[in-house]
Design a protein around this motif. Structure first.
Motif, mmCIF file in Angstrom:
data_model
loop_
_atom_site.group_PDB
_atom_site.id
_atom_site.type_symbol
_atom_site.label_atom_id
_atom_site.label_comp_id
_atom_site.label_asym_id
_atom_site.label_seq_id
_atom_site.Cartn_x
_atom_site.Cartn_y
_atom_site.Cartn_z
ATOM 1 N N THR A 108 126.251 -7.422 87.081
ATOM 2 C CA THR A 108 125.372 -7.242 88.515
ATOM 3 C C THR A 108 123.791 -8.440 87.900
ATOM 4 O O THR A 108 122.707 -8.870 88.332
ATOM 5 C CB THR A 108 125.061 -7.067 89.530
ATOM 6 N N ALA A 109 123.126 -7.722 86.164
ATOM 7 C CA ALA A 109 122.718 -8.330 85.698
ATOM 8 C C ALA A 109 121.073 -7.265 86.391
ATOM 9 O O ALA A 109 119.996 -7.582 85.959
ATOM 10 C CB ALA A 109 121.955 -9.482 85.510
ATOM 11 N N THR A 110 121.089 -6.438 87.370
ATOM 12 C CA THR A 110 120.521 -5.652 88.190
ATOM 13 C C THR A 110 119.201 -5.300 86.658
ATOM 14 O O THR A 110 118.190 -5.603 87.028
ATOM 15 C CB THR A 110 120.420 -4.773 88.823
ATOM 16 N N ARG A 121 117.631 -8.331 84.328
ATOM 17 C CA ARG A 121 116.410 -8.089 85.062
ATOM 18 C C ARG A 121 115.095 -7.606 85.061
ATOM 19 O O ARG A 121 114.413 -7.593 85.351
ATOM 20 C CB ARG A 121 116.297 -8.164 86.736
ATOM 21 N N THR A 139 125.715 -7.038 80.173
ATOM 22 C CA THR A 139 126.403 -7.148 81.237
ATOM 23 C C THR A 139 127.683 -7.609 81.932
ATOM 24 O O THR A 139 128.019 -8.141 82.493
ATOM 25 C CB THR A 139 125.585 -8.956 81.776
ATOM 26 N N ASP A 178 113.591 -7.115 81.784
ATOM 27 C CA ASP A 178 113.221 -8.378 81.610
ATOM 28 C C ASP A 178 113.557 -8.723 80.523
ATOM 29 O O ASP A 178 113.118 -9.674 79.275
ATOM 30 C CB ASP A 178 111.964 -8.535 81.399
ATOM 31 N N LEU A 206 116.930 -10.353 80.412
ATOM 32 C CA LEU A 206 118.333 -11.477 81.131
ATOM 33 C C LEU A 206 118.128 -12.448 80.182
ATOM 34 O O LEU A 206 116.613 -13.343 80.393
ATOM 35 C CB LEU A 206 118.562 -11.178 82.607
ATOM 36 N N ILE A 207 118.899 -13.461 79.858
ATOM 37 C CA ILE A 207 118.937 -14.778 79.707
ATOM 38 C C ILE A 207 120.039 -15.101 80.645
ATOM 39 O O ILE A 207 121.336 -15.390 80.855
ATOM 40 C CB ILE A 207 119.503 -15.421 78.345
ATOM 41 N N GLU A 208 119.297 -15.363 81.560
ATOM 42 C CA GLU A 208 119.768 -16.621 83.214
ATOM 43 C C GLU A 208 120.833 -17.462 82.483
ATOM 44 O O GLU A 208 121.898 -17.251 83.540
ATOM 45 C CB GLU A 208 118.386 -16.817 84.041
ATOM 46 N N GLU A 209 120.943 -18.464 82.184
ATOM 47 C CA GLU A 209 122.139 -19.544 82.027
ATOM 48 C C GLU A 209 122.782 -19.209 81.421
ATOM 49 O O GLU A 209 123.716 -19.762 81.662
ATOM 50 C CB GLU A 209 121.146 -20.837 81.836
ATOM 51 N N GLU A 210 122.979 -17.730 80.610
ATOM 52 C CA GLU A 210 124.178 -16.951 79.848
ATOM 53 C C GLU A 210 124.578 -16.042 80.951
ATOM 54 O O GLU A 210 125.370 -15.864 80.204
ATOM 55 C CB GLU A 210 123.334 -16.692 78.403
ATOM 56 N N GLY A 211 123.237 -15.416 81.285
ATOM 57 C CA GLY A 211 124.091 -13.902 82.118
ATOM 58 C C GLY A 211 124.153 -13.216 81.153
ATOM 59 O O GLY A 211 125.058 -11.495 81.672
#
Length: 187
Positions: A101-103, A106, A73, A109, A111-116
């Protein structure tokens, strides 16, 4: 839902590759075998050991017609800075794709959302753009390029030999299996 046998979703990104910034899309993953390797971040600890291991084995992947894409990312600018300052990353000849953008993370599948950040995800994609192998590790566990090379060879063998499958620890040239009624209970 598993990503196995699904088609890679559309994306647009920029990679640092061979001293240039180049566009990368899902179309680049089609028409040949591709390996997409997600890692958490540039300038870290386990990541350069993995990317360096892939760099050391890159010629073997290329002999099989496989392109590798390293993805984090971070931006493509960060990839260039890392390439310019790390002897290990300077060996990398495959594209390092920026996914700020983490596209991609994501889409795959990981991505660690809370860490980006992305988990250590490995995806083998066939020439039709379908995911044939998906392996996701905790970020503290490094991967082995030699084992990935073995799995790519197995995926290519199975694709080229319908009706055959590769057993555990299969290596190029070893016996395969032909699933049938006669084999049930005999392995």
């Amino acid at each position: 839902m598993s990503l196995i046998n699904t088609e890679v979703k559309p994306f647009k990104a920029t990679a640092y590759h061979n001293g240039k910034f180049v566009p990368v899309t899902e179309a680049d993953l089609k028409g040949k075998w591709s390996v997409v390797v997600f890692y958490p971040a540039d300038f870290t600890f386990v990541c350069p050991t993995e990317l360096g291991d892939l760099a050391d084995n890159y010629a073997e992947f290329k002999k099989l017609g496989v392109e590798i894409y390293g993805v984090s990312t971070d931006t493509h600018f960060a990839h260039k800075a890392w390439h310019d300052t790390s002897d290990t990353i300077a060996k990398v000849e495959y594209p390092l794709v920026g996914d700020p953008t983490a596209t991609l993370a994501r889409n795959f599948d990981v991505l660690i959302e809370e860490e980006g950040l992305a988990l250590r995800g490995t995806f083998v994609i066939n020439p039709e753009g379908q995911i044939k192998l998906c392996e996701i590790h905790d970020n503290g566990i490094g991967r082995d390029a030699g084992e990935l090379l073995r799995k790519v060879k197995a995926a290519q063998y199975v694709a080229a030999h319908p009706g055959e499958v590769c057993p555990a620890k299969w290596t190029d040239g070893a016996e395969t299996l032909k699933p049938s009624l006669d084999l049930v209970g005999k392995i």
